[in-house]
Write a protein that holds these residues in place. Structure first.
Motif, PDB file in Angstrom:
ATOM      1  N   GLY A   4      -2.205 -14.905  45.726  1.00  0.00           N
ATOM      2  CA  GLY A   4      -3.037 -15.932  46.380  1.00  0.00           C
ATOM      3  C   GLY A   4      -3.674 -16.999  45.120  1.00  0.00           C
ATOM      4  O   GLY A   4      -4.167 -17.860  45.303  1.00  0.00           O
ATOM      5  N   ASP A   5      -3.540 -16.272  43.897  1.00  0.00           N
ATOM      6  CA  ASP A   5      -4.045 -17.013  42.952  1.00  0.00           C
ATOM      7  C   ASP A   5      -3.042 -18.331  42.349  1.00  0.00           C
ATOM      8  O   ASP A   5      -1.723 -17.912  42.411  1.00  0.00           O
ATOM      9  CB  ASP A   5      -4.482 -16.125  41.529  1.00  0.00           C
ATOM     10  N   ARG A   6      -3.389 -19.178  41.626  1.00  0.00           N
ATOM     11  CA  ARG A   6      -2.527 -20.455  41.145  1.00  0.00           C
ATOM     12  C   ARG A   6      -2.329 -19.913  39.858  1.00  0.00           C
ATOM     13  O   ARG A   6      -3.322 -19.614  39.125  1.00  0.00           O
ATOM     14  CB  ARG A   6      -3.229 -21.733  41.432  1.00  0.00           C
ATOM     15  N   ILE A   7      -1.119 -19.866  39.481  1.00  0.00           N
ATOM     16  CA  ILE A   7      -0.753 -19.765  38.010  1.00  0.00           C
ATOM     17  C   ILE A   7      -1.355 -20.825  37.015  1.00  0.00           C
ATOM     18  O   ILE A   7      -1.514 -22.182  37.618  1.00  0.00           O
ATOM     19  CB  ILE A   7       0.830 -19.553  37.586  1.00  0.00           C
ATOM     20  N   PRO A   8      -1.610 -20.614  35.890  1.00  0.00           N
ATOM     21  CA  PRO A   8      -2.162 -21.819  34.849  1.00  0.00           C
ATOM     22  C   PRO A   8      -1.120 -22.902  34.974  1.00  0.00           C
ATOM     23  O   PRO A   8       0.161 -22.806  34.952  1.00  0.00           O
ATOM     24  CB  PRO A   8      -2.205 -20.886  33.665  1.00  0.00           C
ATOM     25  N   GLU A   9      -1.757 -24.094  34.456  1.00  0.00           N
ATOM     26  CA  GLU A   9      -0.910 -25.364  34.478  1.00  0.00           C
ATOM     27  C   GLU A   9       0.071 -25.197  33.252  1.00  0.00           C
ATOM     28  O   GLU A   9       1.248 -25.213  33.340  1.00  0.00           O
ATOM     29  CB  GLU A   9      -1.671 -26.645  34.509  1.00  0.00           C
ATOM     30  N   GLN A  98      -2.726 -12.697  28.885  1.00  0.00           N
ATOM     31  CA  GLN A  98      -3.830 -12.320  29.435  1.00  0.00           C
ATOM     32  C   GLN A  98      -4.419 -13.223  30.626  1.00  0.00           C
ATOM     33  O   GLN A  98      -4.949 -12.337  31.759  1.00  0.00           O
ATOM     34  CB  GLN A  98      -4.800 -12.770  28.224  1.00  0.00           C
ATOM     35  N   ALA A  99      -4.180 -14.302  30.835  1.00  0.00           N
ATOM     36  CA  ALA A  99      -4.339 -15.293  32.125  1.00  0.00           C
ATOM     37  C   ALA A  99      -3.613 -14.263  33.195  1.00  0.00           C
ATOM     38  O   ALA A  99      -4.350 -14.355  34.388  1.00  0.00           O
ATOM     39  CB  ALA A  99      -4.060 -16.394  31.841  1.00  0.00           C
ATOM     40  N   LEU A 100      -2.527 -14.052  33.202  1.00  0.00           N
ATOM     41  CA  LEU A 100      -1.799 -13.265  34.249  1.00  0.00           C
ATOM     42  C   LEU A 100      -2.231 -12.098  34.518  1.00  0.00           C
ATOM     43  O   LEU A 100      -2.226 -11.485  35.597  1.00  0.00           O
ATOM     44  CB  LEU A 100      -0.288 -13.307  33.871  1.00  0.00           C
ATOM     45  N   GLY A 101      -2.934 -11.336  33.545  1.00  0.00           N
ATOM     46  CA  GLY A 101      -3.471  -9.842  33.703  1.00  0.00           C
ATOM     47  C   GLY A 101      -2.343  -8.923  33.201  1.00  0.00           C
ATOM     48  O   GLY A 101      -2.281  -7.583  33.669  1.00  0.00           O
ATOM     49  N   CYS A 102      -1.435  -9.227  32.512  1.00  0.00           N
ATOM     50  CA  CYS A 102      -0.375  -8.420  32.203  1.00  0.00           C
ATOM     51  C   CYS A 102      -0.296  -7.992  30.753  1.00  0.00           C
ATOM     52  O   CYS A 102       0.537  -7.703  30.175  1.00  0.00           O
ATOM     53  CB  CYS A 102       1.071  -8.866  32.739  1.00  0.00           C
ATOM     54  N   TRP A 103      -1.652  -8.175  30.213  1.00  0.00           N
ATOM     55  CA  TRP A 103      -1.694  -7.865  28.771  1.00  0.00           C
ATOM     56  C   TRP A 103      -2.945  -6.672  28.669  1.00  0.00           C
ATOM     57  O   TRP A 103      -3.928  -7.058  29.362  1.00  0.00           O
ATOM     58  CB  TRP A 103      -2.148  -9.069  27.882  1.00  0.00           C
ATOM     59  N   GLY A 104      -2.600  -5.655  28.285  1.00  0.00           N
ATOM     60  CA  GLY A 104      -3.652  -4.632  28.456  1.00  0.00           C
ATOM     61  C   GLY A 104      -3.250  -3.052  27.818  1.00  0.00           C
ATOM     62  O   GLY A 104      -2.061  -3.131  27.221  1.00  0.00           O
ATOM     63  N   GLY A 127       2.734 -23.171  43.212  1.00  0.00           N
ATOM     64  CA  GLY A 127       2.242 -22.523  41.827  1.00  0.00           C
ATOM     65  C   GLY A 127       1.213 -21.498  42.297  1.00  0.00           C
ATOM     66  O   GLY A 127       0.468 -20.847  41.292  1.00  0.00           O
ATOM     67  N   VAL A 128       1.453 -20.887  43.439  1.00  0.00           N
ATOM     68  CA  VAL A 128       0.586 -19.896  43.981  1.00  0.00           C
ATOM     69  C   VAL A 128       1.185 -18.539  43.943  1.00  0.00           C
ATOM     70  O   VAL A 128       2.438 -18.471  44.595  1.00  0.00           O
ATOM     71  CB  VAL A 128      -0.004 -20.056  45.547  1.00  0.00           C
TER      72      VAL A 128
END
Length: 154
Positions: A4-9, A98-104, A127-128
């Motif tokens: 449901g979130d939009r990916i960064p531009e 990091q924005a996507l949440g796949c760095w950790g 883009g969602v």
């Protein structure tokens, strides 16, 4: 990010130095996948799986974009060596990851490290994010088939 979130531009620069934006793909769907390191066995298997099924994914309306922390030069070598015909974003500062949440934090061979979490996002024409394949779900050698199975069930 969540469904449901939009990916960064601004997604970043690919292996050829081209700036990649999500708006470049408006009206098309995207398989946006993150991988830990170019030219490693699992990442190569995953990329080759997606390349092998690129025509089928395109027929379903999807473009493929890969992203890792690797430098442009390594992404370029990876694409050339494996015959990859899609953008590989060189996210050396981990901004997109990091924005996507796949760095950790992840555990490899019993050792805790910080790095890229292998994740795939299916993004719609606006883009969602519509689907997220978590690291535990992804089978690198058949990942494109996993994506196609999901798409064909919709």
């Amino acid at each position: 990010m969540n469904v449901g979130d939009r990916i960064p531009e601004i997604l970043g620069r690919d292996q050829n130095g081209n700036e990649i934006k999500s708006s470049d793909y408006r009206g098309r769907k995207i398989v946006l996948y993150s991988y830990p390191k170019a030219n490693t066995s699992g990442c190569t298997a995953e990329a080759c799986s997606l390349q092998a099924h690129k025509a089928e994914l395109e027929a379903a309306g999807y473009a493929i974009i890969g992203v890792s922390k690797d430098k442009e030069s390594l992404q370029k070598k990876f694409a050339e060596t494996q015959g990859l015909e899609f953008p590989l974003i060189a996210d050396t500062e981990t901004t997109l990851l990091q924005a996507l949440g796949c760095w950790g934090e992840k555990v490899a061979c019993g050792r805790r490290t910080i790095g890229t979490l292998r994740t795939t996002y299916l993004v719609n024409e606006d883009g969602v994010i519509e689907k997220i394949f978590s690291p535990k779900e992804i089978k690198t050698k058949i990942h494109a088939e996993q994506v196609l199975d999901y798409i064909n069930k919709e």
